[in-house]
Design an enzyme around this catalytic site. Structure first.
Site, mmCIF file in Angstrom:
data_model
loop_
_atom_site.group_PDB
_atom_site.id
_atom_site.type_symbol
_atom_site.label_atom_id
_atom_site.label_comp_id
_atom_site.label_asym_id
_atom_site.label_seq_id
_atom_site.Cartn_x
_atom_site.Cartn_y
_atom_site.Cartn_z
ATOM 1 C CB ALA A 171 -0.877 -0.008 1.242
ATOM 2 N N GLY B 110 0.765 -5.171 0.995
ATOM 3 C CA GLY B 110 -0.337 -5.281 0.040
ATOM 4 C C GLY B 110 0.105 -5.921 -1.271
ATOM 5 C CD GLU C 215 -2.267 -7.896 2.833
ATOM 6 O OE1 GLU C 215 -1.923 -6.714 2.678
ATOM 7 O OE2 GLU C 215 -3.078 -8.263 3.698
ATOM 8 C CD GLU D 263 1.068 -5.821 5.475
ATOM 9 O OE1 GLU D 263 1.952 -6.628 5.809
ATOM 10 O OE2 GLU D 263 0.382 -5.954 4.438
HETATM 11 C C1 LIG Z 1 -2.732 -2.231 5.312
HETATM 12 C C2 LIG Z 1 -1.369 -2.024 4.859
HETATM 13 C C3 LIG Z 1 -0.908 -2.534 3.730
HETATM 14 C C4 LIG Z 1 -1.770 -3.314 2.836
HETATM 15 C C5 LIG Z 1 0.467 -2.318 3.292
HETATM 16 O O1 LIG Z 1 0.853 -2.765 2.270
HETATM 17 S S1 LIG Z 1 1.488 -1.372 4.284
HETATM 18 C C6 LIG Z 1 2.979 -1.274 3.313
HETATM 19 C C7 LIG Z 1 3.770 -2.524 3.372
HETATM 20 N N1 LIG Z 1 4.985 -2.381 2.621
HETATM 21 C C8 LIG Z 1 6.126 -2.094 3.216
HETATM 22 O O2 LIG Z 1 6.235 -1.983 4.414
HETATM 23 C C9 LIG Z 1 7.325 -1.906 2.318
HETATM 24 C C10 LIG Z 1 7.990 -0.594 2.594
HETATM 25 N N2 LIG Z 1 9.113 -0.360 1.724
HETATM 26 C C11 LIG Z 1 10.297 -0.970 1.892
HETATM 27 O O3 LIG Z 1 10.505 -1.800 2.743
HETATM 28 C C12 LIG Z 1 11.400 -0.547 0.974
HETATM 29 O O4 LIG Z 1 11.120 0.752 0.536
HETATM 30 C C13 LIG Z 1 11.570 -1.460 -0.233
HETATM 31 C C14 LIG Z 1 12.135 -2.810 0.224
HETATM 32 C C15 LIG Z 1 10.282 -1.667 -0.993
HETATM 33 C C16 LIG Z 1 12.593 -0.811 -1.223
HETATM 34 O O5 LIG Z 1 13.788 -0.535 -0.519
HETATM 35 P P1 LIG Z 1 14.920 0.385 -1.179
HETATM 36 O O6 LIG Z 1 15.186 -0.071 -2.542
HETATM 37 O O7 LIG Z 1 16.041 0.436 -0.208
HETATM 38 O O8 LIG Z 1 14.290 1.819 -1.340
HETATM 39 P P2 LIG Z 1 13.768 2.825 -0.227
HETATM 40 O O9 LIG Z 1 13.371 2.126 0.993
HETATM 41 O O10 LIG Z 1 14.752 3.918 -0.098
HETATM 42 O O11 LIG Z 1 12.444 3.360 -0.915
HETATM 43 C C17 LIG Z 1 12.497 4.118 -2.110
HETATM 44 C C18 LIG Z 1 11.420 5.170 -2.051
HETATM 45 O O12 LIG Z 1 10.151 4.537 -2.054
HETATM 46 C C19 LIG Z 1 9.380 4.958 -0.946
HETATM 47 N N3 LIG Z 1 8.524 3.828 -0.541
HETATM 48 C C20 LIG Z 1 8.902 2.577 -0.347
HETATM 49 N N4 LIG Z 1 7.843 1.818 -0.051
HETATM 50 C C21 LIG Z 1 6.786 2.620 -0.066
HETATM 51 C C22 LIG Z 1 5.399 2.417 0.156
HETATM 52 N N5 LIG Z 1 4.890 1.214 0.434
HETATM 53 N N6 LIG Z 1 4.586 3.469 0.076
HETATM 54 C C23 LIG Z 1 5.064 4.699 -0.218
HETATM 55 N N7 LIG Z 1 6.376 4.961 -0.443
HETATM 56 C C24 LIG Z 1 7.211 3.922 -0.379
HETATM 57 C C25 LIG Z 1 10.421 5.337 0.098
HETATM 58 O O13 LIG Z 1 9.889 6.192 1.055
HETATM 59 C C26 LIG Z 1 11.475 5.983 -0.760
HETATM 60 O O14 LIG Z 1 11.031 7.265 -1.108
HETATM 61 P P3 LIG Z 1 11.728 8.548 -0.503
HETATM 62 O O15 LIG Z 1 11.424 8.492 0.968
HETATM 63 O O16 LIG Z 1 13.182 8.371 -0.785
HETATM 64 O O17 LIG Z 1 11.091 9.692 -1.181
#
Ligand SMILES: C/C=C(\C)C(=O)SCCNC(=O)CCNC(=O)[C@H](O)C(C)(C)COP(=O)(O)OP(=O)(O)OC[C@H]1O[C@@H](n2cnc3c(N)ncnc32)[C@H](O)[C@@H]1OP(=O)(O)O
Length: 717
Positions: free
Chosen positions: A61, A100, A103, A123
């Site tokens: 998400a 998500g 999922e 999550e």
């Molecule tokens: C209910 C809830 C549901 C259904 C959910 O899904 S909650 C979200 C679950 N997902 C996560 O927790 C994954 C979160 N992201 C990560 O763990 C990492 O970003 C990654 C493994 C996906 C990639 O890692 P990496 O390559 O090192 O890059 P960064 O971590 O630096 O991320 C790059 C930019 O993307 C932004 N980001 C990452 N994931 C999300 C997200 N799910 N939503 C919005 N933005 C996301 C992250 O913030 C970085 O952006 P900037 O901060 O640099 O602008």
């Protein structure tokens, strides 16, 4: 958004497109809903593949959307609709399938992944549970026991492990989308009932209740006070005991409680803080995007005590060749024996191959002449460090970066004895250095952007959360710790016991209270620093005021009595002998405190847990505001990341500065004023920045950077 295309041979390809991680924003969800409808309606389409643009399936998400009102189609019905499709749908997973994203893949009938992909339901780390059906589908697919592990820890698994667990149907070293397309073509027309996870029973072990109880007590112990892990276990109990539809209802209810909780907000803030600190900037204007880091392939570590050994392992794990230098023969011999074993253990823990032969041990400082970067990790003693730096300056080739692992000494003083002060930075590691995530990268007034960028990049390669901080006694972490420790000692003088103080802090969520922590790290560490600062030692009068401030000699007196903590078997607690780990209260300490109070005419009073928290935590937070005001930290996120990753601040409370915002800046100011006005607690004078923030209407923590910059421009700070 999501792109729809028809491939030759009746396969519809739906490609998620939302860089950088194809998060499921409102537009992406709408795109998926529309594309699935199109595939359903097109009689020429017999099967469907869902994939992500740029080699990333989906990062879950869109976390940024959580802060505002939800719009667009919700995830749960979208995934149900995919599962209900009567044509085979496969997820082609490259890069990541998280939250998500996984999922969504669980709603598909088949899952095909590239061997380098990682999957997980993280999550819980954001204060949530897998609330798009994940808590109900995953246990039906891989069984309750494995699902409990993945969902309550949020850990990522490799494609190989996911295949073994049964999450994936196939894994390939080649193109996962091509394989998925070929695969769905081969299964078109076959019955799909057994592929719809919502229709399956949840495989459970026979002693399901005792398993759930055991996991519940484990998560309660592991993350004291955190709501999400508990809710995850509750959702999985529902999966194990209820039909799918009722399980989904339970998932929805639990999610509704978590979604608007302060803990979820704190954890999501912590997620973004970790990313904000990577985008560092210095007061000079140098920053992560305008400074070039050097790539280091050969480094040296000087001093092979506990810290030095950990640093050698952390460097070696990245594949950097390390010259490990120790001039004391006995210490060198021990390090040469212990370090390779540490390296092997840590590589195993991280599931990495042990890097072969990258460490060479030496007793000769001349052997560092060919390296590109040196990390000095000798004893925390300025005169010794100065001696080493002078020596390094003469031995190393010009252009070598010189770093000091110091917990608070003046980087500029070290830089001054070298020919190239621009190439000197502090790298403050935390023990054990190969395990702890935090790295304070300390820039002095003369440190070059290149040196800071290189240290930050090196930290990243070592898997650390690097935070660039300015040069002042104690930098950020230890500077804030000082008033926190002071207040804890004052509370003992006023009537509290070490247990009372520790219990209040542990109830708040710290893994260890301040006195248990002192016993673990050794009371002599602070004693040595206080002696160097002239606060204690021979010739210093034993009063409760030193250098014009209230001072508690209690910890010095403990050291003088030989009670150095766990290593001597006695400190603020007693242990089963030297090196013992289990803390028990000690009547000796009670008598010691009573005698001390009597000697100083102090009358013990009853102290509440609330006062303990206010005095200790608000003192620490107040110093955080001073640090922001002095531009030693670039923003509140930097301080919060330091405390979460290095000092055991409970992640579900975001960090000290975030916590201040949650409590209310006005309230913090009022309580600091209250304690400050108490004649015997003079250290809690509220910082100017805190006062100005309150006067400006207490803006949210995300706005503080901007506020501070404006105040600075108008010379208000
Ligand atoms: C209910 C809830 C549901 C259904 C959910 O899904 S909650 C979200 C679950 N997902 C996560 O927790 C994954 C979160 N992201 C990560 O763990 C990492 O970003 C990654 C493994 C996906 C990639 O890692 P990496 O390559 O090192 O890059 P960064 O971590 O630096 O991320 C790059 C930019 O993307 C932004 N980001 C990452 N994931 C999300 C997200 N799910 N939503 C919005 N933005 C996301 C992250 O913030 C970085 O952006 P900037 O901060 O640099 O602008």
């Amino acid at each position: 958004m999501a792109r729809y295309s028809r491939l030759p041979g009746s396969v519809a390809l739906i490609t998620l497109h939302n860089p950088p991680v194809n998060a499921l924003s409102a537009a992406v969800r709408q795109g998926i809903v529309d594309a699935v409808q199109r595939a359903l309606k097109d009689p020429k389409v017999t099967s469907v593949v869902i994939c992500g643009q740029n080699g990333k399936f989906c990062g879950g998400a869109d976390i940024r959307e959580f802060a505002g009102p939800m719009s667009g189609p919700p995830l749960v019905p979208m995934i149900h609709a995919i599962e209900a499709v009567d044509k085979p749908v496969a997820a082609a997973i490259e890069g990541v399938a998280l939250g998500g994203g996984l999922e969504l893949a669980l709603g598909c009938h088949y899952r095909i992944a590239h061997s380098k992909a990682v999957l997980g339901l993280p999550e819980v780390t954001l204060g949530l549970l897998p609330g798009a059906g994940g808590s109900q589908r995953l246990p039906r697919l891989i069984g309750l026991t494995a699902a409990l592990d993945l969902i309550t820890t949020g850990r990522h698994v490799s494609a190989a492990e996911a295949l073994k667990l049964g999450i994936l149907d196939q894994v390939t070293d080649n193109n996962a989308v091509d394989l998925a397309v070929e695969f769905v073509r081969s299964v078109a027309g076959q019955p799909l009932d057994s592929r719809r996870l919502s229709t399956l029973p949840c495989p459970c072990p026979p002693d399901v209740d005792s398993l759930l109880d055991k996991v519940m007590s484990k998560v309660r112990q592991r993350s004291r006070g955190a709501l999400a892990p508990v809710a995850c276990v509750q959702a999985l109990r529902a999966a194990a005991s209820l039909p799918y539809a009722q399980g989904m209802e339970k998932e929805r209810e639990l999610m509704a409680t978590l979604f608007n909780s302060g803990q979820a907000r704190a954890l999501q803030y912590a997620f973004f803080s970790q990313r904000v600190v990577g985008k560092w900037s210095l007061p000079s204007g140098a920053s992560w995007d305008n400074s070039t880091a050097r790539t280091i392939s050969k480094a040296a570590v000087i001093g092979l005590g506990t810290m030095g050994r950990g640093i050698v392992v952390a460097l070696a794990l990245t594949g950097i060749s390390v010259v490990a230098v120790e001039t004391q023969e006995k210490q060198l011999a021990e390090a040469s024996r212990v370090v390779p074993a540490m390296l092997q253990r840590e590589a195993g823990r991280r599931r990495l191959a042990t890097p072969p032969g990258v460490i060479s041990f030496s007793s000769n400082l001349q052997d560092v002449s060919e390296v590109e970067l040196v990390i000095e990790a000798v004893f925390e003693d300025m005169s010794l460090k100065l001696q080493v730096f002078k020596h390094l300056a003469s031995v190393c080739r010009p252009g070598t970066l010189l770093c000091s692992n110091t917990s608070g000494l003046d980087i500029d003083q070290l830089a001054a004895v070298t020919q190239s002060p621009g190439l000197v930075v502090g790298m403050h590691f935390f023990a054990p250095a190969h395990v702890m995530k935090l790295l304070e990268v300390v820039y002095g007034p003369r440190s070059s952007p290149e040196a800071v960028a290189t240290a930050m990049q090196l930290g990243k390669r070592m898997g650390k959360v690097g935070v660039a901080v300015g040069n002042c006694p104690g930098f950020v972490g230890n500077r804030m710790l000082k008033p926190y420790l002071e207040q804890a000692n004052f509370l003992l003088e006023e009537g509290a016991t070490p247990q009372q103080v520790d219990e209040a802090l542990e109830e708040f969520g710290f893994p260890m209270g301040v006195f248990r922590m002192s016993d673990l790290s050794g009371l002599d560490v602070g004693w040595r620093i206080r002696k160097e600062a002239g606060l204690t030692g021979p010739g210093v009068e034993s009063t409760r005021t030193r250098q014009g401030r209230r001072y508690s000699p209690l910890p010095d007196q403990m050291c003088e009595a030989g009670r150095l903590g766990q290593k001597t078997g006695k400190g603020w607690y007693q242990y089963d002998g030297p090196g013992g780990r289990v803390a028990r209260s000690d009547p000796w300490v009670d008598i010691f405190l009573e005698t001390y109070r009597a000697e100083h005419g102090l009358v013990a009073r009853s102290i509440t847990p609330e006062e303990i928290l206010e005095r200790c935590l608000y003192a620490l937070i107040n110093e955080g505001f001073n640090i922001l005001q002095d531009a030693v930290a670039a923003g509140p996120e930097d301080i919060d990341a330091i405390y979460v990753f290095g000092y055991g601040w409970p992640r579900h409370r975001g960090g000290p500065m975030f916590h201040a915002g949650q409590v209310g800046l006005g309230r913090i100011l009022e309580r600091l004023n209250h304690h400050h006005s108490h004649p015997d607690v003079p250290h809690l004078k509220p910082s100017t920045l805190l006062r100005r923030l309150v006067a400006a209407g207490s803006p949210p923590v995300q706005k503080w950077r901007e506020f501070i910059n404006k105040e600075r421009v108008h010379s208000q700070l």
